[in-house]
Design an enzyme around this catalytic site. Structure first.
Site, PDB file in Angstrom:
ATOM      1  CG  ASN A 106      -1.599   1.444   1.439  1.00 51.23           C
ATOM      2  OD1 ASN A 106      -2.388   1.952   0.574  1.00 51.23           O
ATOM      3  ND2 ASN A 106      -1.187   2.060   2.476  1.00 51.23           N
ATOM      4  CE1 TYR A 171       1.355   8.074  -5.906  1.00 46.17           C
ATOM      5  CE2 TYR A 171      -0.198   8.612  -7.637  1.00 46.17           C
ATOM      6  CZ  TYR A 171       0.066   7.940  -6.395  1.00 46.17           C
ATOM      7  OH  TYR A 171      -0.794   7.297  -5.564  1.00 46.17           O
ATOM      8  CE  LYS A 175       0.966   4.290  -6.437  1.00 43.72           C
ATOM      9  NZ  LYS A 175       0.688   3.457  -5.480  1.00 43.72           N
TER      10      LYS A 175
END
Length: 266
Positions: A106, A171, A175
């Site tokens: 996570n 980012y 991802k």
């Protein structure tokens, strides 16, 4: 009452998965936000939860708040950028509880940046924060899962790159890679009974997001772009994680599962 504050009955429903009772679960970035929601949800299922984070005060507070759970969760301070410390944390967990049944990758950080400001060092640090540890956590738990002939790995992705949001290039790069990582691990580990899936959250209402990015104006834009006029909460992500970790999802692997209230615009 504004649309953003309407209760979401589905998110509040408490489903019990008997197959999760007693399972050994590791959650990274579990001290706050989505991670804290995951820790609470799995503890409520009777799982034995270990959660890692660099946020000491928040991690200790969550551990204390859940101390009366059937199996109180354990907080471990760990900087996921330090791969030696990460490996040592998994050794500690296995010494205390045995092999890991469920891993939830996570931990992440969505700091904004301009393209022109990115240095090679910043690139490396962002990839380490958002991508590298997911692979090495999976690598750490794989031998035990192979030995048991089963296991679950859940990677947390992001809707950001699907929407091409601004000022998040690194980012979004990380991802996007996580979805490829998920497919690769699912293929390589599936023969050992290990299921690997990716959860893709939308705009989740966490304290950090509300403090830094989700102004009233931004929240209005998010709601306008979503099919459902309700904010996604940490418990909504936890609900998907519980299902995918349970025996109810026994034939689910190598796939992406969106929890975004149908968000189709930026």
């Amino acid at each position: 009452m504004t649309a953003s504050l309407k209760p979401n009955p589905a998110a509040m429903e408490q489903v019990v998965y008997p197959s999760l009772h007693g399972k050994r679960v590791v959650i990274t970035g579990g001290a706050t936000g989505i991670g804290a929601g995951l820790v609470s949800a799995f503890a409520a299922q009777g799982a034995q939860v270990f959660f890692m984070d660099i946020a000491n005060a928040e991690g200790q507070a969550l551990e204390s708040a859940l101390q009366h759970s059937a199996r109180p969760p354990h907080f471990l301070h760990c900087d996921l950028l330090d791969l030696d410390a990460l490996a040592a944390s998994f050794i500690t967990i296995e010494r205390i509880a045995g092999t890991v049944d469920i891993l939830i990758n996570n931990a992440a950080n969505d700091d904004r940046h301009a393209v022109g400001d990115v240095s090679p060092a910043y690139w490396d640090e962002r990839m380490a924060v958002n991508l590298r540890h997911q692979f090495f956590c999976a690598q750490a738990v794989t031998p035990g899962m192979q030995q048991n002939g089963q296991g679950v790995i859940l990677n947390l992705g992001s809707i950001s790159w699907h929407l091409a949001l601004p000022n998040l290039t690194l980012y979004m790069t990380a991802k996007a890679a996580i979805e490829g990582l998920t497919r690769g691990l699912a293929r390589d580990l599936g023969a050992h009974g290990i299921r690997v899936n990716c959860i893709i959250p939308g705009a989740v209402r966490t304290p950090r997001q509300m403090r830094l990015w989700h102004t009233p104006e931004e929240e209005a834009k998010i709601l306008a772009a979503q099919c459902l006029q309700q904010r996604v909460e940490p418990q909504d992500i936890a609900a998907m994680a519980l299902f995918l970790s349970s025996d109810s999802a026994a034939k689910c692997s190598g796939r992406d599962y969106f929890v975004d209230a149908g968000w189709y615009g930026a």
